[in-house]
Motif scaffolding. Structure first.
Motif, PDB file in Angstrom:
ATOM      1  N   ALA A 255      22.328  -9.836  19.633  1.00  0.00           N
ATOM      2  CA  ALA A 255      22.343  -8.463  18.989  1.00  0.00           C
ATOM      3  C   ALA A 255      23.731  -7.797  19.445  1.00  0.00           C
ATOM      4  CB  ALA A 255      21.086  -7.462  19.118  1.00  0.00           C
TER       5      ALA A 255
ATOM      6  N   ASN B 281      20.844  -6.087  14.670  1.00  0.00           N
ATOM      7  CA  ASN B 281      20.444  -7.045  15.311  1.00  0.00           C
ATOM      8  C   ASN B 281      21.145  -8.526  14.820  1.00  0.00           C
ATOM      9  OD1 ASN B 281      20.018  -7.552  12.428  1.00  0.00           O
ATOM     10  ND2 ASN B 281      17.804  -8.231  12.615  1.00  0.00           N
TER      11      ASN B 281
ATOM     12  N   ARG C  84      20.315  -8.339  23.690  1.00  0.00           N
ATOM     13  CA  ARG C  84      19.207  -8.256  22.971  1.00  0.00           C
ATOM     14  C   ARG C  84      19.226  -6.820  22.291  1.00  0.00           C
ATOM     15  NH1 ARG C  84      15.173  -7.446  28.001  1.00  0.00           N
ATOM     16  NH2 ARG C  84      15.184  -5.439  28.255  1.00  0.00           N
ATOM     17  N   TYR C  85      18.306  -6.804  21.158  1.00  0.00           N
ATOM     18  CA  TYR C  85      18.486  -5.720  20.064  1.00  0.00           C
ATOM     19  C   TYR C  85      17.869  -4.568  20.771  1.00  0.00           C
ATOM     20  CZ  TYR C  85      17.825  -2.717  16.004  1.00  0.00           C
ATOM     21  OH  TYR C  85      17.541  -1.658  15.133  1.00  0.00           O
TER      22      TYR C  85
END
Length: 121
Positions: free
Chosen positions: A33, A52, A100-101
């Motif tokens: 992401a 994302n 990471r998102y």
């Protein structure tokens, strides 16, 4: 490791537009992401937008909703931040980040060096 290089910053008048780009190299871009953050002089770094891995989900902080848009092109290993209707309060160094998102700096492991955006009134 992922290397991130931002570009596209500059000086623009209020109401103008800029498009920031962040080119990634190293590990597979689509595994991460991506996010954009900014830091104004004397202020804490703040979250701007996230996308994302597939590009199907995005989130923008309230202060830029309707004016900024994050997008990505996995074939080009690049994430973008289209900034319209710029305001003087958008003046900051803008950073892209990979991880990471999420919506905090702790969600991201990799950071670019930043690009300056200055909006004149």
């Amino acid at each position: 490791q992922v290397q991130l290089v931002e570009s596209g910053g500059g000086l623009v008048q209020a109401g103008g537009s800029l498009r920031l780009s962040c080119a990634a190299s190293g590990r597979t871009f689509s595994n991460y992401a991506m996010g954009w953050f900014r830091q104004a002089p004397g202020k804490e770094r703040e979250f701007v937008a996230a996308i994302n891995r597939s590009g199907g989900q995005t989130y923008h902080t309230n202060s830029v909703k309707g004016r900024f848009a994050i997008s990505r092109d996995n074939a080009k290993n690049t994430v973008y931040l289209q900034m319209n209707s710029l305001k003087p309060e958008d003046t900051a160094v803008y950073y892209c980040a990979g991880g990471r998102y999420g919506f905090t700096g702790d969600d991201y492991n990799y950071w670019g060096q930043g690009t300056q955006v200055t909006v004149s009134s």
